[in-house]
Design a protein around this motif. Structure first.
Motif, PDB file in Angstrom:
ATOM      1  N   THR A  64      70.663 -79.881  43.720  1.00 57.02           N
ATOM      2  CA  THR A  64      71.232 -80.719  42.662  1.00 57.02           C
ATOM      3  C   THR A  64      72.656 -80.243  42.359  1.00 57.02           C
ATOM      4  OG1 THR A  64      70.446 -79.233  40.922  1.00 57.02           O
ATOM      5  CG2 THR A  64      68.931 -80.981  41.671  1.00 57.02           C
ATOM      6  N   ALA A 111      64.549 -77.563  43.885  1.00 56.22           N
ATOM      7  CA  ALA A 111      65.121 -78.069  42.638  1.00 56.22           C
ATOM      8  C   ALA A 111      64.145 -77.907  41.480  1.00 56.22           C
ATOM      9  CB  ALA A 111      65.516 -79.536  42.801  1.00 56.22           C
ATOM     10  N   THR A 115      64.800 -75.594  38.072  1.00 60.39           N
ATOM     11  CA  THR A 115      64.748 -76.159  36.720  1.00 60.39           C
ATOM     12  C   THR A 115      63.667 -75.508  35.871  1.00 60.39           C
ATOM     13  OG1 THR A 115      65.542 -78.301  37.539  1.00 60.39           O
ATOM     14  CG2 THR A 115      64.447 -78.285  35.397  1.00 60.39           C
TER      15      THR A 115
END
Length: 415
Positions: A64, A111, A115
């Motif tokens: 990202t 990703a 996160t």
């Protein structure tokens, strides 16, 4: 064993049941129509082609903008590859960075782990491979084949496997990055994994999680998807058999286990499960033939003999332990962990010269700095004990006016 340095990042290891066969050179296409349909309760049998007809989870290694900004901050262009790796690792591990936490159930993409801040060994590998490659580093998944263990009750085999990351520097230096490194003595071998194999293991983990929750449809879908990605991994066929077992499809269980053995005739989990299946079905001739194969494979396994040596050591029977470890070394003479363990047995028997020789060989054969340091510390203790014993013996002989028995070399001890 395995080469390279270890970068630590976490507190406990992530382990997955099963075993991996020979290194795969490329998975042949899988014809989904060859897989038996899953028969769940009274529902219409679920065909494999329908089980995977769902949206794909996406690229496990996709980054990202936030991940790319993270790499630019901690592993900027212009710095050396080594500095980029060490800085990136510290940022992922350290409290001032991502501070990734270990969670055995945290199966997700790179990703997702970035996160959430949680990862098991495989999702941590996804994360670090993705970040390292974005930083221009040569990063690969690595499979660690963990030394098998046998339980005392019925000598049942327990298999564990582990995945981490290998990063190669342009000058040839190698680093292993792991959410928690295994002890070198617990590793029986390693190889690099292709990205598709790592993706297959991801779906395999999801399949086993769904199976544990009783969701057979989801488990079957993920298991089939894993086989689509890498049908050459025997582990995946063994776990597909576990799903069929839950629906009572014993013919499909046998078929799956035989598929695993076709890909690796020494696949231990498949052999053990198949022998159990034949035993319950009363197919004694096939069971006995397979048990014979298992016994022959076991006798050729150095770690089985080491395990028997460990049991003898627990009883304090160091002579028997030495016999088993000598057989293990005959089968695997360059294994530094086996060399060191045999040296320690000689130490227990007060055979200090032999202990020194084997520990020195273990140091020379060790591939990790941590291994060499551990063996060097053991060697120093052996040397000190040998000097102390020699001093006591010399003082005793002198004060008592006795001579050493004929035929015994200096330093030898009767047991």
């Amino acid at each position: 064993m395995y080469a390279g340095r270890v970068l630590r990042a976490g507190i406990i290891a992530c382990l997955t049941a099963g075993a991996l066969g020979c290194a795969s050179q490329g998975a042949p296409p899988l014809d989904l129509n060859t897989l038996p349909a899953l028969q769940v309760a009274q529902a219409v049998p679920l065909r494999a082609v329908d089980a995977v007809a769902k949206p794909d989870a996406g690229d496990l290694l996709a980054t990202t903008p936030a991940m790319r900004d993270f790499v630019a901050r901690y592993a900027p262009d212009g710095s050396s590859p080594r500095h980029r790796l060490l800085s990136l690792h510290e940022a992922v591990r350290g409290a001032g960075g991502l501070s990734i936490r270990y969670d055995p159930a945290a199966d997700g993409s790179a990703a997702w782990a970035f996160t959430q801040g949680d990862a098991n060994c495989l999702s941590f590998a996804h994360l670090f491979v993705a970040l390292a490659r974005d930083a221009g580093l040569e990063a690969h998944y690595q499979w660690l084949d963990v030394r098998p263990q046998w339980t005392r009750v019925g000598e049942r085999l327990t298999m564990r496997v582990h995945v981490n990351v290998m990063v190669r520097m342009p000058q040839g230096e190698q680093f292993m990055v792991d959410i928690d490194p295994l002890q070198p003595r617990d590793v029986a071998g390693s190889r690099l994994l292709a990205d598709r194999e790592a993706a297959a293991l991801h779906d395999n983990n999801l399949a086993m999680a769904a199976l544990a929750q009783g969701d057979l449809v989801a488990a079957f879908g993920h298991a089939v998807k894993a086989l689509q990605l890498s049908a050459d991994l025997p582990l995946l066929w063994v776990n597909l058999g576990a799903i069929y077992r839950q629906t009572g499809q014993l013919d499909a269980v046998e078929w799956s286990l035989l598929q695993a053995l076709q890909r690796d005739s020494s696949e231990r989990s498949a052999m053990n499960n198949l022998a159990l299946l034949y035993d319950k079905a009363g197919r004694t001739a096939e069971r006995d033939e397979l048990l014979g194969r298992i016994q022959r494979h076991r006798e050729r396994n150095p770690y089985f003999h080491a395990w028997r040596g460990d049991l003898a050591g627990e009883r304090g029977d160091w002579e028997e332990a030495l016999t088993h470890y000598r057989e293990a070394l005959r089968l695997q003479p360059q294994d530094s962990a086996l060399l060191a363990a045999t040296g320690i047995i000689h130490f227990r028997l007060q055979q200090y010269a032999a202990a020194e020789r084997l520990l020195q060989q273990a140091i020379e054969g060790a591939s990790l700095l941590s291994e060499r340091s551990e063996y060097a510390a053991q060697l120093e203790r052996v040397r000190q004990a040998g000097l102390h014993s020699a001093g006591l013996r010399s003082a005793g002989l002198h004060s008592a006016g006795l001579r050493q028995p004929a035929g015994e070399a200096p330093g030898s001890t009767r047991i």
